[in-house]
Design a protein around this motif. Structure first.
Motif, mmCIF file in Angstrom:
data_model
loop_
_atom_site.group_PDB
_atom_site.id
_atom_site.type_symbol
_atom_site.label_atom_id
_atom_site.label_comp_id
_atom_site.label_asym_id
_atom_site.label_seq_id
_atom_site.Cartn_x
_atom_site.Cartn_y
_atom_site.Cartn_z
ATOM 1 N N PRO A 80 24.420 38.787 -7.404
ATOM 2 C CA PRO A 80 22.938 39.368 -6.860
ATOM 3 C C PRO A 80 22.236 39.676 -8.293
ATOM 4 C CG PRO A 80 24.694 40.398 -5.858
ATOM 5 C CD PRO A 80 25.573 39.556 -6.727
ATOM 6 N N TYR A 81 21.040 39.663 -8.202
ATOM 7 C CA TYR A 81 20.125 40.072 -9.159
ATOM 8 C C TYR A 81 20.048 41.576 -9.628
ATOM 9 C CZ TYR A 81 16.488 39.748 -12.946
ATOM 10 O OH TYR A 81 15.944 39.427 -14.101
ATOM 11 N N ILE A 82 20.316 42.445 -8.752
ATOM 12 C CA ILE A 82 20.461 43.869 -9.275
ATOM 13 C C ILE A 82 21.594 44.179 -10.068
ATOM 14 C CG2 ILE A 82 21.850 44.355 -7.144
ATOM 15 C CD1 ILE A 82 19.215 46.785 -8.463
ATOM 16 N N THR A 83 22.540 43.388 -10.254
ATOM 17 C CA THR A 83 23.494 43.671 -11.144
ATOM 18 C C THR A 83 23.070 43.842 -12.446
ATOM 19 O OG1 THR A 83 24.240 41.273 -11.391
ATOM 20 C CG2 THR A 83 25.455 42.567 -9.801
ATOM 21 N N HIS A 84 21.949 43.147 -12.839
ATOM 22 C CA HIS A 84 21.439 43.241 -14.142
ATOM 23 C C HIS A 84 20.742 44.417 -14.533
ATOM 24 C CE1 HIS A 84 19.283 42.125 -17.741
ATOM 25 N NE2 HIS A 84 17.956 42.197 -17.050
ATOM 26 N N PRO A 85 19.565 44.760 -13.680
ATOM 27 C CA PRO A 85 19.131 46.068 -13.997
ATOM 28 C C PRO A 85 19.836 47.190 -13.944
ATOM 29 C CG PRO A 85 18.100 44.766 -11.889
ATOM 30 C CD PRO A 85 18.957 44.236 -12.662
ATOM 31 N N MET A 107 13.870 49.096 -12.795
ATOM 32 C CA MET A 107 12.725 48.422 -12.394
ATOM 33 C C MET A 107 12.184 47.353 -13.425
ATOM 34 S SD MET A 107 11.463 51.274 -9.744
ATOM 35 C CE MET A 107 10.902 52.168 -10.786
ATOM 36 N N HIS A 108 12.707 47.169 -14.820
ATOM 37 C CA HIS A 108 12.097 46.597 -15.897
ATOM 38 C C HIS A 108 11.625 44.906 -15.436
ATOM 39 C CE1 HIS A 108 16.201 44.877 -16.656
ATOM 40 N NE2 HIS A 108 15.381 43.738 -17.173
ATOM 41 N N ASP A 109 12.161 44.368 -14.477
ATOM 42 C CA ASP A 109 11.652 43.160 -13.919
ATOM 43 C C ASP A 109 11.052 42.890 -12.972
ATOM 44 O OD1 ASP A 109 13.097 41.535 -16.298
ATOM 45 O OD2 ASP A 109 14.928 41.628 -15.383
ATOM 46 N N VAL A 110 10.559 44.049 -12.234
ATOM 47 C CA VAL A 110 9.852 43.720 -11.130
ATOM 48 C C VAL A 110 8.592 43.393 -10.957
ATOM 49 C CG1 VAL A 110 11.555 45.387 -9.646
ATOM 50 C CG2 VAL A 110 9.419 46.179 -10.554
ATOM 51 N N ALA A 174 18.380 46.936 -24.464
ATOM 52 C CA ALA A 174 19.593 47.140 -23.666
ATOM 53 C C ALA A 174 19.541 45.777 -22.761
ATOM 54 C CB ALA A 174 19.233 48.178 -22.738
ATOM 55 N N ASP A 175 18.297 45.435 -22.474
ATOM 56 C CA ASP A 175 18.007 44.403 -21.592
ATOM 57 C C ASP A 175 18.577 43.101 -22.177
ATOM 58 O OD1 ASP A 175 16.887 42.285 -19.707
ATOM 59 O OD2 ASP A 175 14.975 42.432 -20.515
ATOM 60 N N ARG A 176 18.049 42.826 -23.498
ATOM 61 C CA ARG A 176 18.627 41.572 -24.364
ATOM 62 C C ARG A 176 20.184 41.453 -24.682
ATOM 63 N NH1 ARG A 176 16.613 37.180 -27.276
ATOM 64 N NH2 ARG A 176 15.095 37.778 -25.654
ATOM 65 N N HIS A 178 22.446 42.888 -22.448
ATOM 66 C CA HIS A 178 23.199 42.548 -21.337
ATOM 67 C C HIS A 178 22.981 41.160 -21.090
ATOM 68 C CE1 HIS A 178 23.710 42.061 -16.783
ATOM 69 N NE2 HIS A 178 24.892 42.355 -17.182
ATOM 70 N N ASN A 179 21.593 40.451 -21.288
ATOM 71 C CA ASN A 179 21.394 39.195 -20.880
ATOM 72 C C ASN A 179 22.202 38.391 -22.063
ATOM 73 O OD1 ASN A 179 19.587 39.228 -19.050
ATOM 74 N ND2 ASN A 179 17.710 39.454 -20.664
ATOM 75 N N LEU A 180 22.452 38.475 -23.150
ATOM 76 C CA LEU A 180 23.334 38.054 -24.004
ATOM 77 C C LEU A 180 24.914 37.813 -23.520
ATOM 78 C CD1 LEU A 180 22.572 38.727 -27.877
ATOM 79 C CD2 LEU A 180 22.141 36.697 -26.693
HETATM 80 MN MN MN Z 1 15.903 41.904 -17.674
#
Ligand code: MN
Length: 741
Positions: A80-85, A107-110, A174-176, A178-180
């Motif tokens: 589920p997407y929510i795991t990322h934020p 909420m950084h991607d909403v 932090a976003d980058r 986790h994406n990595l």
């Molecule tokens: Mn993101």
């Protein structure tokens, strides 16, 4: 509270929330893709205990909001997407950042990925959160079209300039990060692209801000994604080497610890691991073998205060011999990002080089977490409201710590965080840095002088805009040029760069000189004819004498001076003929002009001559030839008192050229009469430049003042004839103005 999952609620509003009402905690059913018993969620909620209760409520509402907004999205991995934020917010919580930052991370991607608007976020979570999320979304929009080394530094600067708020940069990192970590399901080529971008853009930002842990992890993960095999082999080799080195490592560690105890210093001593990526780059850049890079043992000694750092240093130098020239005092002179420590290299057992860093607890925090250590170790009393101010102060205090080379650091901080530059893109994705307030004209001249000189319009983000528009960070700017366009003197009033200013000035001066030279030559020739001499009859020696006598460098300069009125044609002509010819009087010819020469010949504003009018001209100092009509009242006095100043001028036919002229039209007041008059003017092939009305619509007559463009007198007569055909037109007159010479 509305029951969860209510059909009627808009798709992205979690139930039970409305403007200004205290934000309620989500009920267990208030989740969508996320399970309330999910251990990741529980751990996250438990870690919020440093925040005030009101913030914790807001954060919980933000989880629910984000969960709902991303309800139907999944990560490429299928989660589920929510795991990322949630993971990004987890990192933000680890830095102990404020409630706004945690909400924004959740909420950084909403704004990007769902239908939620900034206004909606502001209403529910306040402007602080909405601004942060908006800032993060803007960063996402930057396209990293080019990855050339030269561009990377500009990208980094632009990123920081656009972010303004340091919290945005930290959440972005932090976003980058986790994406990595979650790239396994991503296509290999995209994986490598993101990893390379991380190495060039994000890792250096982390380093600049002193986020050492983040920096190392971004680098190592990117390295693994770009070069999976090399990373694997190197990792294996490192493991083996560590096994082999274990004995020596613990022997040195024990010696240092007991030495500290011996001299009564309380210290924590650790062995220090090099990161995979730093080993790799050292091998590549310095052409070293794996064992050469690894054959250095690193240790870290953390003590209570600064004096103890120097005591510990003394003790270590007593334990092992220091390598001369390797000692560095970064306590007295900190690094640009605020890093402080004592560095020394010792010669350990069997001649092994031993690198030691000595620092206080606080320096250790700064070394590991950099700018984030500010949130981590702040006293609880301060609210998040003055964060910006205190961030500034923190940077300021770094400055004060710098006893040495502080100017460079100050420059960097200013550029990055309080920018006086804007960064814009060319349509091809190249970044250009320009001073704050720069316009498309500045950019055009920054690209190339020819682009500037031929620039006629610009598009910003694909929209046509006036050339005086100020550029903003991230704008895509396209300069539109035309082959025969010229710089406009009005540009000088708004360009920001010295380059643009001087190029425009240079162009205008050159053009004026060209035009003046040609006028000057014609004036001189006319004068010579008056004296009965054809110019080709004059020997070149006479020309040379004239140039010399006037102090100019060429005959062209003499012409320019005459054209500009700095020198009289009559005087120059007599000087030319002084020894070689006897003046013979004939009827003076007149100077022929087209009226469209531009800067060297001006049509007087008072009488506005148009082709067909009998005209006369006079040279005005610095302005060139000013042309009036014969009957212009403004020059009557001068013509009778100073006749020698006036030259006969004649029109040269120049079809297609248009000249301004003013006419007054008196009309009977009637519905639509202005439209009729305007129509008649344009039907006659003339353009209306300006129109003004005089008189009361209640009265019988109205006076219309027009400025129109005509090709000449005949054309004007045609316009007037057409106007007279309108029954409401009472009177028409061409206007000559009051006084102006
Ligand atoms: Mn993101």
């Amino acid at each position: 509270m509305a029951s969860p999952g209510v059909e009627s609620s808009p798709p992205h509003s979690p139930p039970g929330m409305s403007a200004n009402a205290p934000i309620p905690e989500p009920s267990p059913g208030g989740f969508y893709a996320l399970h309330p018993d999910d251990p990741a969620y529980r751990v996250f909620i438990d870690s919020l205990d440093y925040l005030p209760p009101e913030d914790i409520r807001r954060v919980k509402a933000a989880v629910s909001f984000s969960d709902k907004a991303h309800e139907h999205q999944t990560r490429l991995s299928g989660e589920p997407y929510i795991t990322h934020p949630l993971a990004v917010a987890g990192a933000v919580v680890e830095w102990r950042m404020d409630g706004d930052a945690v909400c924004a991370a959740l909420m950084h991607d909403v704004l990007e990925d769902t239908g939620v608007t900034k206004a909606e976020l502001a209403e529910r979570f306040g402007n602080g959160v909405a601004d942060l999320v908006d800032g993060l979304s803007k960063l996402d929009k930057i396209e990293f079209a080019s990855h050339q080394e030269a561009q990377a530094e500009n990208f980094r600067k632009m990123l920081l300039a656009m972010a303004r708020d340091l919290r945005v940069v930290l959440i972005k990192l932090a976003d980058r990060h986790h994406n990595l970590q979650t790239m396994s399901a991503v296509r290999p080529d995209k994986r490598r692209r993101i990893a390379r971008e991380t190495l060039e853009i994000y890792a250096p930002i982390a380093n600049r801000l002193g986020l050492n842990t983040m920096f190392r992890e971004l680098q190592d993960t990117s390295f693994r994604l770009i070069h999976p095999m090399r990373s694997h082999v190197l990792g294996k080799a490192l493991q083996t080497a560590r096994g082999n080195r274990k004995e020596l490592l613990s022997r040195i560690l024990d010696s240092i610890r007991s030495k500290m105890g011996e001299v009564g210093i309380q210290a924590q001593v650790f062995g220090r691991e090099k990161s995979l990526f730093s080993i790799y780059t050292k091998m590549v850049d310095k052409h070293l073998s794996f064992s050469q890079v690894l054959d250095i043992y690193g240790f870290r000694v953390v003590v209570r205060d600064i004096p103890t750092c120097y005591l510990a240093l003394g003790a270590l130098h007593a334990l092992y011999k220091p390598v001369p020239g390797k000692f560095k005092d970064y306590i007295a002179i900190p690094k640009a990002n605020g890093y402080q420590s004592l560095h020394t290299t010792l010669i350990g057992p069997f001649g092994t080089p031993v690198e030691v860093q000595i620092r206080t607890e606080e320096m250790h925090h700064v070394a590991q977490e950099g700018v984030a250590s500010h949130w981590l170790y702040k006293d609880a009393e301060h609210s998040g409201a003055d964060l910006q101010i205190r961030t500034h102060k923190w940077l300021q205090s770094l400055l004060e710590m710098q006893s040495g080379d502080s100017s460079e650091f100050f420059e960097n901080v200013k550029i990055d965080l309080f920018p006086d530059e804007v960064y814009v893109f060319t349509p091809k994705g190249k970044i250009m840095a320009l001073p704050q307030g720069a316009t498309p004209v500045d950019m055009a001249y920054a690209i190339h002088t020819d682009v500037g000189n031929c620039c006629i319009a610009a598009r910003i983000n694909h929209e046509l805009i006036p050339l005086r528009t100020e550029l903003r960070n991230g704008d895509v700017v396209e300069i539109i040029t035309a082959a025969h366009a010229n710089p406009n003197p009005a540009w000088l009033s708004y360009v920001k760069t010295g380059r643009a200013r001087s190029k425009i000035r240079h162009f205008l001066r050159t053009v004026q000189n060209e035009e003046s030279a040609s006028l000057g030559e014609r004036l001189l020739n006319q004068e010579l004819k008056t004296l009965g001499v054809e110019p080709p009859e004059i020997p070149s020696a006479a020309w040379e004498r004239l140039v010399k006598a006037s102090g100019n460098r060429s005959i062209k300069e003499v012409f320019t001076d005459i054209g500009l009125g700095k020198r009289l044609a009559a005087v120059a002509a007599r000087r030319l003929l002084a020894e070689d010819a006897i003046p013979v009087h004939t009827t003076p010819g007149s100077l022929v002009i087209r009226g469209t020469e531009g800067l060297a010949i001006q049509l007087a504003k008072c009488c506005q001559p148009i082709p067909g009018d009998p005209i006369i001209g006079s040279i005005k100092k610095g302005q060139g030839l000013v042309v009036h009509t014969h009957d212009c009242p403004a020059i009557r006095k001068s013509r009778s008192h100073e006749p020698h100043k006036w030259i006969d001028v004649e029109w040269e036919p120049s079809p297609g050229s248009l000249f301004e002229v003013r006419i007054d039209v008196e009309v009977k007041n009637a519905r639509g009469v202005l439209a009729q008059v305007a129509m008649a003017i344009s039907d006659s092939g003339s353009n209306i430049e300006h129109v003004a009305m005089e008189g009361d619509p209640e009265k019988l007559f109205t006076l219309l003042h027009f400025t129109i463009q005509v090709g000449g007198r005949a054309h004007l007569a045609q316009v007037m004839r057409n106007l007279r055909l309108i029954p409401q037109v009472v009177r028409i007159s061409r206007l000559r103005s009051e006084a102006e010479a």
